[in-house]
Design an enzyme around this catalytic site. Structure first.
Site, mmCIF file in Angstrom:
data_model
loop_
_atom_site.group_PDB
_atom_site.id
_atom_site.type_symbol
_atom_site.label_atom_id
_atom_site.label_comp_id
_atom_site.label_asym_id
_atom_site.label_seq_id
_atom_site.Cartn_x
_atom_site.Cartn_y
_atom_site.Cartn_z
ATOM 1 N N CYS A 180 0.886 -1.160 0.000
ATOM 2 C CA CYS A 180 0.000 0.000 0.000
ATOM 3 C C CYS A 180 0.925 1.211 0.000
ATOM 4 O O CYS A 180 2.127 1.078 0.194
ATOM 5 C CB CYS A 180 -0.845 0.015 1.253
ATOM 6 S SG CYS A 180 -1.831 -1.479 1.447
ATOM 7 N N ARG B 109 1.397 1.489 -6.065
ATOM 8 C CA ARG B 109 1.534 0.524 -4.966
ATOM 9 C C ARG B 109 0.199 -0.112 -4.585
ATOM 10 O O ARG B 109 0.154 -1.085 -3.838
ATOM 11 C CB ARG B 109 2.119 1.214 -3.741
ATOM 12 C CG ARG B 109 3.501 1.755 -3.946
ATOM 13 C CD ARG B 109 3.962 2.491 -2.718
ATOM 14 N NE ARG B 109 4.217 1.574 -1.631
ATOM 15 C CZ ARG B 109 5.417 1.168 -1.254
ATOM 16 N NH1 ARG B 109 6.484 1.604 -1.878
ATOM 17 N NH2 ARG B 109 5.570 0.338 -0.245
ATOM 18 N N TRP C 297 -3.874 -1.764 -1.305
ATOM 19 C CA TRP C 297 -3.906 -3.004 -2.090
ATOM 20 C C TRP C 297 -4.333 -4.063 -1.078
ATOM 21 O O TRP C 297 -3.590 -4.395 -0.154
ATOM 22 C CB TRP C 297 -2.528 -3.305 -2.661
ATOM 23 C CG TRP C 297 -2.515 -4.515 -3.537
ATOM 24 C CD1 TRP C 297 -2.836 -4.571 -4.860
ATOM 25 C CD2 TRP C 297 -2.166 -5.846 -3.151
ATOM 26 N NE1 TRP C 297 -2.717 -5.859 -5.320
ATOM 27 C CE2 TRP C 297 -2.310 -6.663 -4.294
ATOM 28 C CE3 TRP C 297 -1.763 -6.445 -1.959
ATOM 29 C CZ2 TRP C 297 -2.059 -8.023 -4.279
ATOM 30 C CZ3 TRP C 297 -1.514 -7.807 -1.954
ATOM 31 C CH2 TRP C 297 -1.655 -8.573 -3.102
ATOM 32 N N ASN D 136 0.929 -0.152 5.903
ATOM 33 C CA ASN D 136 1.366 -0.997 4.781
ATOM 34 C C ASN D 136 1.985 -2.245 5.403
ATOM 35 O O ASN D 136 2.806 -2.139 6.299
ATOM 36 C CB ASN D 136 2.421 -0.244 3.956
ATOM 37 C CG ASN D 136 3.053 -1.132 2.904
ATOM 38 O OD1 ASN D 136 2.412 -2.051 2.402
ATOM 39 N ND2 ASN D 136 4.302 -0.867 2.569
ATOM 40 N N GLY D 137 1.563 -3.417 4.962
ATOM 41 C CA GLY D 137 2.116 -4.651 5.515
ATOM 42 C C GLY D 137 1.025 -5.556 6.036
ATOM 43 O O GLY D 137 -0.155 -5.372 5.725
ATOM 44 N N GLU E 158 7.784 -15.356 -19.806
ATOM 45 C CA GLU E 158 7.532 -13.919 -19.635
ATOM 46 C C GLU E 158 6.378 -13.464 -20.537
ATOM 47 O O GLU E 158 5.531 -12.668 -20.114
ATOM 48 C CB GLU E 158 8.834 -13.142 -19.940
ATOM 49 C CG GLU E 158 8.730 -11.619 -19.918
ATOM 50 C CD GLU E 158 8.294 -11.034 -18.575
ATOM 51 O OE1 GLU E 158 8.181 -11.758 -17.587
ATOM 52 O OE2 GLU E 158 8.034 -9.815 -18.562
ATOM 53 N N LYS F 149 3.003 -11.735 -19.135
ATOM 54 C CA LYS F 149 2.533 -10.415 -19.588
ATOM 55 C C LYS F 149 1.093 -10.515 -20.065
ATOM 56 O O LYS F 149 0.261 -9.665 -19.743
ATOM 57 C CB LYS F 149 3.395 -9.867 -20.736
ATOM 58 C CG LYS F 149 4.750 -9.328 -20.378
ATOM 59 C CD LYS F 149 4.741 -7.973 -19.720
ATOM 60 C CE LYS F 149 4.881 -8.057 -18.227
ATOM 61 N NZ LYS F 149 6.208 -8.274 -17.698
ATOM 62 N N GLU G 75 -1.388 -11.116 -17.035
ATOM 63 C CA GLU G 75 -1.572 -10.017 -16.096
ATOM 64 C C GLU G 75 -2.260 -8.809 -16.734
ATOM 65 O O GLU G 75 -2.962 -8.073 -16.054
ATOM 66 C CB GLU G 75 -0.262 -9.610 -15.416
ATOM 67 C CG GLU G 75 0.751 -8.892 -16.270
ATOM 68 C CD GLU G 75 1.932 -8.364 -15.456
ATOM 69 O OE1 GLU G 75 3.049 -8.407 -15.980
ATOM 70 O OE2 GLU G 75 1.738 -7.918 -14.317
ATOM 71 N N HIS H 253 4.918 -34.124 -22.827
ATOM 72 C CA HIS H 253 4.818 -34.709 -21.483
ATOM 73 C C HIS H 253 3.577 -34.209 -20.751
ATOM 74 O O HIS H 253 3.540 -34.227 -19.527
ATOM 75 C CB HIS H 253 6.105 -34.408 -20.705
ATOM 76 C CG HIS H 253 7.309 -34.921 -21.422
ATOM 77 N ND1 HIS H 253 7.596 -36.261 -21.511
ATOM 78 C CD2 HIS H 253 8.246 -34.285 -22.174
ATOM 79 C CE1 HIS H 253 8.682 -36.431 -22.251
ATOM 80 N NE2 HIS H 253 9.093 -35.236 -22.670
ATOM 81 N N LYS I 246 2.410 -2.247 -8.254
ATOM 82 C CA LYS I 246 3.765 -2.158 -8.806
ATOM 83 C C LYS I 246 4.824 -2.665 -7.839
ATOM 84 O O LYS I 246 5.791 -3.282 -8.249
ATOM 85 C CB LYS I 246 4.037 -0.696 -9.178
ATOM 86 C CG LYS I 246 5.361 -0.473 -9.876
ATOM 87 C CD LYS I 246 5.345 -1.032 -11.274
ATOM 88 C CE LYS I 246 6.687 -0.947 -11.959
ATOM 89 N NZ LYS I 246 6.784 -1.974 -13.013
HETATM 90 C C1 F6R Z 1 5.166 -8.508 -13.977
HETATM 91 C C2 F6R Z 1 5.755 -7.795 -12.858
HETATM 92 C C3 F6R Z 1 6.026 -8.549 -11.599
HETATM 93 C C4 F6R Z 1 7.342 -8.059 -10.962
HETATM 94 C C5 F6R Z 1 7.533 -8.710 -9.587
HETATM 95 C C6 F6R Z 1 8.860 -8.324 -8.961
HETATM 96 O O1 F6R Z 1 5.033 -7.679 -15.082
HETATM 97 O O2 F6R Z 1 6.006 -6.626 -12.938
HETATM 98 O O3 F6R Z 1 6.041 -9.925 -11.802
HETATM 99 O O4 F6R Z 1 8.392 -8.379 -11.818
HETATM 100 O O5 F6R Z 1 6.489 -8.324 -8.751
HETATM 101 O O6 F6R Z 1 8.956 -6.947 -8.795
HETATM 102 P P1 F6R Z 1 10.352 -6.244 -8.582
HETATM 103 O O7 F6R Z 1 11.113 -6.375 -9.848
HETATM 104 O O8 F6R Z 1 10.024 -4.813 -8.250
HETATM 105 O O9 F6R Z 1 11.031 -6.965 -7.458
#
Ligand code: F6R
Length: 605
Positions: free
Chosen positions: A2, A27, A74, A98-99, A478, A482, A485, A501, A600
């Protein structure tokens, strides 16, 4: 995960709190709230959804006050709702948090026996009532420390007390919190990014620290109620105000500037004249390294997975990769001759930070690859390699992924050269090839129009698969991450050789399957796997740098990307996949920069 902001000033603070909350929305953005002192009372306003909604409420029913705290949430405990939004206030105290408080249920039972009535489903409300209860018998610092001692878990707090109506109070354990110093006002923030538009003078709280902010003074105390001094840091003067410019959203800007990201990063590390990589004061002599362990979460973990192939190709050291949330709880054998590398865009990811902390406690050598150089992970590790990507605002990581891979690649070739596993001429050749990368990325970005057409094909799909071998396998992971998400479409990434498999059972008429087949040692094998998918009705999207070699009229789309040094293909292959996820999500009208349920910076476990 948060966002917290607090301002102690001698002028109205509401509009600055709102502006800071907007910056902190990366956040968390499922609810927002603010509390200020007005006319001797704590005035609390909160809402579900974005800070814009809070702004509308404040427009109709303004708050005043020169002392205040704000929060973007969040959700962890309790659904996103107005009641569960922070702050959580009693008559005496207002708290933003936050936490996670792990023992909140037990504390709640005790407080209920004392007559406290809980309104929300959050773990935060227990903090409000504990503070309120201790305040009856103790002074301020004792009240806070007695409350903190009752709490298990990790947290950062911003608090207002009716009795001390010139103060904003902060406290932390496990989650980051920073204090900023301004002219005739002081700030509290869950990270320095939120404070940067107001000040570049920052103090980071350590675990157990408490801070008391008035408009002209900041005092710090430790968990033993003793006043302590803390260092004030001056942050880099780099321009941090991230703007979208002419782009529709941050993500498209961040994807499209990846050639610049690569150029900046290469400039920082590669000495153009000596054709060498600058790496001074590395915490361990490369020749002495027996094993390298690469650790991260999500996209950052995928960059580690790509790097495993590079390190294995170039060095003889043993290489291991690990997901931080697993590493931190396993019985790991820590060895002095191992190097532990932590990869994180934000530098605040709770699991990665905890894994690093574990390494520090076991006194092994650590290095971090981060985008935010003032972050907790950067500050805790022995050595920091910044990716120099500039602020990444879109929740889905794109340019930071390119930056993380780039620094890992640079590290792999430098370590191998120092260890004499890569000969001088090969090393110089690798550097020369690397210098071509920004231009190759720029050319790859030109595939936008084609990707837009391909994206339309995903609208009817129930899911999608991504396949690759070697360096393209983590890129398949990846690509799937992408897509899921951003567009909420079920997607899976697989090593192409693994299809028989089990996953082959998923292939049905019309299922989009993205095949990553650069011209490398796996090429023919991947193409055979592609034929197996076609034979079962899969709708193949082939991405290669040598499409002429493949003739199959049953390939639905064939996208040709620029040729590069074989080891650099992950950078090129990642881009169409980012664009694909972006355009599918865009056609589905999804919130590109803020996908549902995500944030984020994942500062909770
Ligand atoms: C996916 C994404 C997340 C971050 C993950 C780690 O697009 O952004 O999977 O890569 O939460 O975040 P960081 O790099 O900030 O440790």
């Amino acid at each position: 995960m948060c966002g917290i902001i607090g301002i102690a000033s001698n002028k109205p603070v509401v509009s600055n709190i709102i502006q800071s909350l907007k910056k902190l929305e990366y956040r968390g953005y499922d609810s927002a709230g603010i509390a200020t002192f007005a006319n001797g009372f704590i005035d609390e306003k909160k809402c579900t959804g974005r800070v814009d909604n809070l702004e509308k409420i404040l427009f109709k029913n303004p708050s005043s006050g020169s002392i205040g705290i704000g929060h973007v949430r969040w959700a962890t405990h309790g659904i996103p709702s107005q009641i569960n939004a922070h702050p959580h206030s009693s008559e005496e105290v207002s708290v933003v948090h936050n936490g996670i408080i792990e023992n909140s249920n037990e504390i709640k039972k005790d407080l209920e026996k004392k007559g406290y009535k809980f309104k929300s489903q959050t773990d935060t409300e227990v903090i409000t009532f504990l503070l309120t209860d201790f305040l009856k018998d103790f002074d301020l610092i004792n009240t806070i420390n007695k409350t903190l001692k009752k709490l298990n878990g990790s947290f950062a707090l911003g608090i207002l007390f009716k009795k001390f109506n010139n103060l904003v109070v902060g406290a932390r354990r496990g989650s980051p919190l920073a204090v900023g110093y301004g002219p005739e006002e002081n700030y509290l923030g869950s990270d320095s990014y939120a404070l940067k538009s107001m000040t570049n003078k920052i103090t980071y709280l350590d675990d157990g620290d408490i801070c008391l902010l008035t408009n002209n003074k900041v005092d710090f105390y430790n968990s033993k109620n003793k006043k302590i001094n803390k260092e004030i840091l001056t942050l880099s003067s780099e321009k941090h105000t991230a703007e979208k410019g002419h782009y529709k959203d941050f993500m498209s800007k961040e994807i499209n500037e990846q050639n610049v990201t690569a150029k900046t990063c290469i400039k920082e590390y590669v000495d153009q004249i000596r054709r060498d990589i600058n790496l001074y004061n590395f915490p361990i002599k490369p020749k002495e390294i027996e094993k390298i362990v690469l650790i991260g979460c999500g996209t950052a973990f995928h960059s580690c997975a790509v790097a495993k192939y590079w390190f294995e190709e170039f060095t003889n050291a043993e290489i291991e990769i690990d997901i931080a949330s697993e590493f931190r709880y396993r019985k790991v054998q820590f060895k002095k001759k191992n190097l532990y590398i932590f990869v994180s865009q934000s530098g605040e990811t709770a699991d990665t930070l905890a894994a690093l902390d574990l390494c520090k406690k076991n006194k092994v050598k650590t290095c971090s690859i981060v985008n935010v150089v003032e972050s907790s992970i950067a500050r805790l590790s022995d050595f920091v390699l910044p990716i120099h990507a500039g602020p990444e605002i879109g929740v889905a990581s794109t340019k930071a992924f390119i930056g993380q891979m780039l620094v890992l690649y640079i590290l792999a070739i430098k370590i191998s050269e120092v260890r004499k596993e890569l000969s001088g001429p090969v090393y110089v050749k690798k550097i020369n090839e690397l210098k071509k990368l920004p231009e190759l990325i720029k050319k790859t970005l030109l595939c936008q129009d084609k990707i837009q057409v391909i994206a339309k094909d995903f609208l009817q799909a129930r899911g999608a698969m991504f396949m690759g071998r070697g360096l393209s396998f983590p890129i398949a992971l990846e690509g799937a991450l992408k897509l899921k998400e951003l567009s909420y479409l079920h997607a899976e990434g697989y090593p192409a050789g693994e299809m028989k498999h089990g996953p082959l059972a998923l292939i049905e008429e019309g299922l989009p399957v993205v095949i990553l087949a650069p011209k490398d040692k796996y090429f023919e094998k991947t193409i055979s796997n592609m034929q197996e998918v076609i034979a079962r009705g899969g709708k193949v999207i082939l991405i290669s740098n040598d499409n002429n070699t493949v003739t199959s009229e049953n390939v639905r789309f064939s996208l040709e990307v620029p040729k590069s040094d074989e080891q650099l293909t992950p950078f090129i292959m990642a881009i169409p996949l980012q664009l694909l996820a972006y355009h599918v999500a865009s056609l589905k009208n999804c919130n590109i920069d803020k996908p549902r349920n995500l944030a984020k910076s994942v500062t909770v476990e």
